[in-house]
Design an enzyme around this catalytic site. Structure first.
Site, PDB file in Angstrom:
ATOM      1  N   GLU A  48       0.820  -1.214   0.000  1.00  0.00           N
ATOM      2  CA  GLU A  48       0.000   0.000   0.000  1.00  0.00           C
ATOM      3  C   GLU A  48       0.854   1.266   0.000  1.00  0.00           C
ATOM      4  OE1 GLU A  48      -3.513   1.987   2.847  1.00  0.00           O
ATOM      5  OE2 GLU A  48      -2.124   0.489   3.658  1.00  0.00           O
ATOM      6  N   LYS A 121     -10.369   2.717  -1.330  1.00  0.00           N
ATOM      7  CA  LYS A 121     -10.472   2.107  -0.007  1.00  0.00           C
ATOM      8  C   LYS A 121     -11.769   2.511   0.684  1.00  0.00           C
ATOM      9  CE  LYS A 121      -7.540   1.619   4.150  1.00  0.00           C
ATOM     10  NZ  LYS A 121      -6.194   1.969   4.658  1.00  0.00           N
ATOM     11  N   CYS A 169      -5.694  -2.630   3.108  1.00  0.00           N
ATOM     12  CA  CYS A 169      -5.308  -2.514   4.510  1.00  0.00           C
ATOM     13  C   CYS A 169      -6.485  -2.644   5.481  1.00  0.00           C
ATOM     14  CB  CYS A 169      -4.541  -1.214   4.729  1.00  0.00           C
ATOM     15  SG  CYS A 169      -3.505  -1.233   6.221  1.00  0.00           S
TER      16      CYS A 169
END
Length: 312
Positions: A48, A121, A169
């Site tokens: 990431e 995200k 994540c």
């Protein structure tokens, strides 16, 4: 009856320490992508926000200058050229500016260099050392498909080698996201990550918890899973002094029962590789009955925050 042929795919997770220089990090990523390709990889996951330090340790106005628009993003363009040259799939993580909004995003680059689209995200953390809500809007791209007449999280890309589900994540802590991606046909789950020590509590080590949660996603959905994390110590100047995170790496590849088939340590650069027969796994997934015996009619509680009031 003719026996169905196998469909082998080689997946890879990269792991390295970042400097705060975009060109240097891009060069490292390219070097490791090439090394992974030499090992036979088809799908190669980079960690990431690999263009620089994990800047979310601090709430700093000047760090918004790190964001760039998706269209003609130089790192994405470089990775498109590399993917086409090597014939590999490369998800590319970047800090996206979209007019007045900002996102923690992934561009999925196919083996011919084509940009298949964007994932932003969805779950944005906010805690000491991981102050992402200051920088990132909640993602708006992951809502494809319908469940109980309400959009749900998922984005799946049809690449040359497999249908890929990708999340980023903090997304990896949510089983609903993994299940939604596999329901839409994802054959492999990818999780690029930046996680390490906790600045407010140096005794807190989440690495084993982090791994077990994702191993559970692989096992519960009977799909391989690839997690890529960075290593190294990064110090960011904040309004309260310096903040420090030591990223614990431990990138890994899990098989469809959650078993770890390749793993890195907490300090060294790594190129992990594993091969899977997706047709064999598909047969096992179907015969195991997890998706046959699901009861979506009983899961409406998942559309609530408090267990009682639907978010409609």
């Amino acid at each position: 009856m003719e026996k169905r042929k196998g469909r082998e795919v080689v997946v890879s997770a990269l792991q390295f320490s970042c400097t705060d220089d975009v060109a240097a990090n891009l060069a490292t990523a390219e070097r490791l992508v090439r090394a992974s390709h030499k090992k036979g990889s088809n799908i190669i996951l980079i960690q990431e926000l690999f263009e620089g330090y994990y800047f979310c340790q601090a709430q700093r106005e000047d760090f918004f200058q790190r964001a760039k628009p998706y269209k003609n993003h130089p790192t994405i363009l470089s990775m498109q050229t590399l993917a086409k040259e090597l014939g590999v799939v490369i998800p590319v993580s970047f800090f996206e500016e979209a007019n007045n909004a900002h996102y923690n995003s992934i561009a999925m680059i196919d083996a011919d260099g084509a940009d298949l689209g964007l994932y932003r995200k969805s779950h944005i953390p906010d805690g000491p050392g991981y102050q992402e809500k200051f920088y990132f809007n909640p993602g708006d791209t992951g809502f494809k498909g319908w469940l109980f007449d309400v959009h749900f999280l998922s984005i799946v890309f049809q690449t040359k080698f497999a249908k890929i589900g990708v999340a980023i994540c903090w997304d990896q802590w949510f089983p609903e996201a993994a299940r939604a991606m596999v329901l839409q046909g994802a054959e492999i789950l990818l999780y690029p990550t930046a996680i390490g020590s906790e600045p407010q509590d140096q005794g807190l080590d989440s690495r084993d918890h982090w791994k077990r949660v994702m191993q559970g996603h692989a096992g519960a959905n009977l799909v391989p899973l690839v997690a890529s994390n960075r290593v190294g110590k990064e110090i960011i100047q904040t309004e309260h002094g310096n903040s420090e995170i030591t990223f614990y790496g431990n990138s890994f590849i899990a098989g469809p029962t959650g078993e770890i088939v390749a793993a890195a340590d907490d300090k060294e650069e790594a190129v992990l590789v594993a091969e899977f027969d997706l047709e064999k796994i598909k047969s096992k997934r179907h015969s195991w009955g997890l998706f046959r015996d699901r009861r979506p009619d009983l899961y409406k509680v998942l559309l609530t925050s408090d267990g009682s009031n639907p978010l409609l």
